[in-house]
Write a protein that holds these residues in place. Structure first.
Motif, PDB file in Angstrom:
ATOM      1  N   GLN A 114       9.716  -2.058 -14.128  1.00  0.00           N
ATOM      2  CA  GLN A 114       8.294  -1.830 -13.870  1.00  0.00           C
ATOM      3  C   GLN A 114       8.055  -1.462 -12.412  1.00  0.00           C
ATOM      4  OE1 GLN A 114       5.433  -4.721 -15.094  1.00  0.00           O
ATOM      5  NE2 GLN A 114       6.122  -4.772 -17.221  1.00  0.00           N
ATOM      6  N   GLY A 115       8.789  -2.128 -11.512  1.00  0.00           N
ATOM      7  CA  GLY A 115       8.660  -1.801 -10.101  1.00  0.00           C
ATOM      8  C   GLY A 115       9.119  -0.386  -9.802  1.00  0.00           C
ATOM      9  N   TYR A 169       1.689   3.706   3.604  1.00  0.00           N
ATOM     10  CA  TYR A 169       0.520   3.732   4.486  1.00  0.00           C
ATOM     11  C   TYR A 169       0.929   3.507   5.941  1.00  0.00           C
ATOM     12  CZ  TYR A 169      -4.059   2.576   6.423  1.00  0.00           C
ATOM     13  OH  TYR A 169      -5.196   2.553   7.191  1.00  0.00           O
ATOM     14  N   SER A 170       1.860   2.594   6.179  1.00  0.00           N
ATOM     15  CA  SER A 170       2.245   2.254   7.555  1.00  0.00           C
ATOM     16  C   SER A 170       3.157   3.293   8.186  1.00  0.00           C
ATOM     17  CB  SER A 170       2.946   0.889   7.578  1.00  0.00           C
ATOM     18  OG  SER A 170       2.102  -0.124   7.073  1.00  0.00           O
ATOM     19  N   ALA A 171       4.010   3.915   7.366  1.00  0.00           N
ATOM     20  CA  ALA A 171       5.021   4.818   7.913  1.00  0.00           C
ATOM     21  C   ALA A 171       4.521   6.246   8.077  1.00  0.00           C
ATOM     22  CB  ALA A 171       6.268   4.813   7.022  1.00  0.00           C
ATOM     23  N   LEU A 191       8.898  -4.967  -4.867  1.00  0.00           N
ATOM     24  CA  LEU A 191       9.370  -3.673  -5.353  1.00  0.00           C
ATOM     25  C   LEU A 191       8.225  -2.857  -5.945  1.00  0.00           C
ATOM     26  CD1 LEU A 191      11.744  -1.763  -6.017  1.00  0.00           C
ATOM     27  CD2 LEU A 191      12.017  -3.004  -8.171  1.00  0.00           C
ATOM     28  N   THR A 192       7.255  -3.525  -6.569  1.00  0.00           N
ATOM     29  CA  THR A 192       6.146  -2.831  -7.217  1.00  0.00           C
ATOM     30  C   THR A 192       5.080  -2.386  -6.230  1.00  0.00           C
ATOM     31  OG1 THR A 192       6.509  -4.107  -9.243  1.00  0.00           O
ATOM     32  CG2 THR A 192       4.371  -3.020  -9.009  1.00  0.00           C
ATOM     33  N   PHE A 193       4.685  -3.285  -5.322  1.00  0.00           N
ATOM     34  CA  PHE A 193       3.551  -3.006  -4.436  1.00  0.00           C
ATOM     35  C   PHE A 193       3.957  -2.699  -2.996  1.00  0.00           C
ATOM     36  CE2 PHE A 193       2.070  -6.044  -7.712  1.00  0.00           C
ATOM     37  CZ  PHE A 193       1.192  -5.207  -8.374  1.00  0.00           C
ATOM     38  N   GLY A 194       5.187  -3.059  -2.618  1.00  0.00           N
ATOM     39  CA  GLY A 194       5.621  -2.838  -1.242  1.00  0.00           C
ATOM     40  C   GLY A 194       5.622  -1.383  -0.808  1.00  0.00           C
ATOM     41  N   PRO A 195       6.114  -0.462  -1.652  1.00  0.00           N
ATOM     42  CA  PRO A 195       6.135   0.943  -1.217  1.00  0.00           C
ATOM     43  C   PRO A 195       4.775   1.506  -0.853  1.00  0.00           C
ATOM     44  CG  PRO A 195       7.573   0.631  -3.102  1.00  0.00           C
ATOM     45  CD  PRO A 195       6.842  -0.658  -2.915  1.00  0.00           C
TER      46      PRO A 195
END
Length: 221
Positions: free
Chosen positions: A138-139, A21-23, A12-16
């Motif tokens: 935090q996420g 970047y990919s999308a 949740l914190t770092f995935g977006p």
């Protein structure tokens, strides 16, 4: 269960950041190097801010809101604006458009901020025996910070790189940039003076990030 909770909070914190970047066309134009350079500039900026905070701010004796200390903190926060200015105007980039440049800089800046301020608390706390919503918040806060940082980079791009910006929008651009730069002091006031709980503060940050996106869309249009 604890490791599962840690991975959920970490995603949740770092995935977006990875999804962003990919999308977007950033991955197609290979702007990873620009994001890495922006992250390095952020680390240098954070070090300068740390020295300034240790020099000019005193350790609070209580949790009350101190206007003088928060004003100093807000002024120190403008070091981030100077860092973004350096990253946008002075770093050498690949032959990418202005639109992709500010996104890559904002993404690298926000990712470095999340790693520096949230990775260690997640690793230490989210693996505890007791479940807590703190790390999920935090996420969500990291997601709001991603939008706010990209918005600030976009406003910086409009101020420093765009030559034909409408004169009527210049005050709005500078006002939004000032609000974004002083957001930590604003949230500190909400917590300490108004007694807002973390979920309400995070909700305010998410709402502000969406509002900034709308303002930015109008300004760039």
């Amino acid at each position: 269960m604890t490791i599962f909770h840690f991975f959920n909070c970490a995603i949740l914190t770092f995935g977006p950041h990875a999804v962003y970047y990919s999308a977007t066309p950033l991955s197609e134009y290979d702007t990873l190097g620009t994001s890495v350079k922006a992250a390095v500039v952020y680390l240098g900026t954070a070090l300068i801010k740390l020295v300034c905070i240790a020099t000019f701010l005193k350790v609070p004796e209580n949790d009350n809101f101190d206007p003088y200390q928060e004003l100093l903190k807000a002024l120190i926060g403008f070091i981030d604006v100077a860092g973004l200015y350096f990253a946008l105007t002075q770093l050498t980039h690949r032959n990418i458009s202005q639109n992709h440049k500010f996104q890559a800089v904002g993404l690298g800046w926000a990712f470095a901020d999340s790693v520096l301020h949230r990775l260690a608390p997640l690793w230490v706390g989210a693996r505890g025996l007791e479940f807590t919503w703190e790390y999920i918040l935090q996420g969500l806060e990291a997601n709001a910070n991603l939008v706010l940082t990209v918005s600030l980079a976009a406003l910086g791009s409009l101020m420093w790189l765009r030559k034909n910006k409408p004169r009527t929008l210049i005050p709005i651009i500078y006002l939004c940039a000032g609000i974004l730069a002083t957001m930590p002091s604003i949230t500190s006031y909400l917590r300490r003076s108004l007694g807002w709980q973390p979920p309400k503060v995070v909700g305010f940050e998410l709402f502000s990030s969406l509002e900034d996106l709308l303002t930015l869309r109008c300004s760039s249009g």
